[in-house]
Design an enzyme around this catalytic site. Structure first.
Site, mmCIF file in Angstrom:
data_model
loop_
_atom_site.group_PDB
_atom_site.id
_atom_site.type_symbol
_atom_site.label_atom_id
_atom_site.label_comp_id
_atom_site.label_asym_id
_atom_site.label_seq_id
_atom_site.Cartn_x
_atom_site.Cartn_y
_atom_site.Cartn_z
ATOM 1 N N GLY A 153 0.822 -1.189 0.000
ATOM 2 C CA GLY A 153 0.000 0.000 0.000
ATOM 3 C C GLY A 153 0.860 1.245 0.000
ATOM 4 N N SER A 176 -2.035 -13.239 0.812
ATOM 5 C CA SER A 176 -2.681 -13.154 2.124
ATOM 6 C C SER A 176 -2.536 -14.428 2.932
ATOM 7 C CB SER A 176 -4.172 -12.841 1.951
ATOM 8 O OG SER A 176 -4.819 -13.869 1.212
ATOM 9 N N THR A 246 4.521 -2.171 11.753
ATOM 10 C CA THR A 246 3.893 -0.860 11.910
ATOM 11 C C THR A 246 2.451 -0.909 11.400
ATOM 12 O OG1 THR A 246 4.733 -0.151 9.744
ATOM 13 C CG2 THR A 246 6.073 0.393 11.682
ATOM 14 N N ARG A 248 -0.771 -3.711 12.017
ATOM 15 C CA ARG A 248 -1.734 -4.034 13.060
ATOM 16 C C ARG A 248 -1.178 -5.190 13.875
ATOM 17 N NH1 ARG A 248 -3.418 0.262 12.549
ATOM 18 N NH2 ARG A 248 -5.563 0.995 12.259
ATOM 19 N N GLU A 277 -3.859 -2.862 22.975
ATOM 20 C CA GLU A 277 -3.159 -1.620 23.291
ATOM 21 C C GLU A 277 -3.960 -0.816 24.311
ATOM 22 O OE1 GLU A 277 -2.490 0.432 19.582
ATOM 23 O OE2 GLU A 277 -1.226 -1.174 18.788
ATOM 24 N N HIS A 296 2.562 2.673 19.275
ATOM 25 C CA HIS A 296 1.711 2.987 18.116
ATOM 26 C C HIS A 296 1.931 4.435 17.654
ATOM 27 C CE1 HIS A 296 -2.298 1.692 16.062
ATOM 28 N NE2 HIS A 296 -1.561 2.424 15.247
ATOM 29 N N ALA A 298 3.856 5.242 14.660
ATOM 30 C CA ALA A 298 4.392 5.331 13.297
ATOM 31 C C ALA A 298 3.805 6.493 12.512
ATOM 32 C CB ALA A 298 4.168 4.026 12.550
#
Length: 341
Positions: A153, A176, A246, A248, A277, A296, A298
């Site tokens: 992405g 995947s 970075t 999930r 988290e 978290h 990034a």
């Protein structure tokens, strides 16, 4: 007629650029910053009477959508939207948008920072000095090493020129699910032998895991990617390799990762995200030499936050006027559901 929107992203505050824009567009704003876990009842109360919402990582579940009948559009001020039940939103007639690429540069730079920190052992060295020691163990250089990107992405694509500038060879997979080393697996052939012409070679996942000195995760969390990096995937990696996440947290089986690092099956991991988290006290990731967990961050730069706030507000206004640009489900909603209210 009063039209109300709710803002829950914690760095957006009354009177800021985003607030002024929304008010100039004719909306009344209510701010309820998300700074900890938020239950369904509290979230429903916050959204009561709101037509739109600019949200953080609230659990926008089917139960919430069923109890917020006035809601017409939700915009995530970020890229991931796994906290939103898009199917339930569609049934409720609510447009859901995210902001693809809004923090890609921030995530790419952070990814490289994690690679460097792992390669040069920056965190344990600094901790050693703090504790009164003077660590002098060797690190290693990035030049000549191989970086494997899982996902391609906006953020992964932004990593590529940075990585090649450091002299890294870049592989990528968009599969995947792992393919068997002895035969094709799900999605086989999609990556085989392909090259973008931009310094990225596309390979199957099992080949990427076996060849990479760093495996960096940039995939969305879906049923297909949940715990994709499990014990079997980790076993395919080099014992000198490092995992970077970075994306999930739930893409990684955390128990399997802790076991693999402790046993020396891989060298270490730098994780900006975890399955739960903040990191729970009993997490298997705690106190594992070689694993560093960050909070978290990034996508959290001043530039990315501003862009997310401004673009999120614009998207919310566009969606409430029936013209969303980044909606995940507007094409599934009827004209009646998406018309201006």
């Amino acid at each position: 007629m009063t039209r109300t929107v709710v803002v829950t992203t914690d760095y957006l505050v009354p009177g800021d650029e985003v607030d002024l824009f929304l008010r100039q567009e004719g909306f009344v704003t209510r701010h309820h910053p998300l700074r900890g876990p938020r239950g369904h009842d509290e979230l429903v109360a916050i959204l009561d009477g709101a037509e739109g919402a600019l949200i953080a990582n609230e659990p926008m579940t089917a139960q919430v959508f069923a109890r917020t009948s006035g809601l017409r559009a939700v915009v995530r001020t970020g890229v991931g939207y796994d906290s939103v039940d898009v199917e339930a939103a569609t049934r409720a007639g609510v447009s859901v948008s995210n902001l693809p690429g809004v923090n890609a540069n921030a995530v790419a730079e952070y990814t490289m920072a994690l690679l460097l920190a792992q390669a040069r052992r920056l965190v344990p060295v600094a901790a050693g000095v703090r504790d009164g020691r003077w660590p002098r163990e060797d690190g290693f250089e990035l030049r000549g090493k191989t970086l494997g990107l899982l996902g391609y992405g906006f953020a992964a694509r932004a990593v590529v020129p940075l990585a090649t500038a450091f002299g890294l060879r870049v592989l990528c997979t968009t599969a995947s699910a792992p393919a068997s080393p002895t035969g094709p697996g799900p999605g086989a052939g999609a990556n085989a032998g392909a090259n973008t012409g931009a310094g990225v070679a596309f390979v199957e996942l099992h080949d990427l895991l076996a060849a990479s000195d760093f495996v960096s995760l940039h995939a969305a969390l879906t049923p297909a990617t949940r715990h994709l990096i499990d014990a079997a995937a980790l076993a395919r990696m080099k014992p000198t390799a490092h995992l970077i996440n970075t994306a999930r947290g739930a893409i990684v089986d955390e128990n399997a990762l802790a076991d693999a690092v402790r046993a020396g099956r891989i060298a270490g991991a730098a994780l900006d995200v975890t399955e739960t988290e903040p990191l729970p006290a009993g997490s298997p990731l705690r106190d594992v030499p070689g694993i560093t967990v960050y909070s978290h961050l990034a996508g959290q730069t001043a530039e990315a936050r501003r862009a997310a706030g401004v673009e999120g507000a614009r998207e919310l206004v566009a969606a409430l006027r029936g013209r969303p640009r980044c909606s995940l489900n507007a094409h599934l909603l009827t004209t009646e559901e998406t018309r201006t209210r």
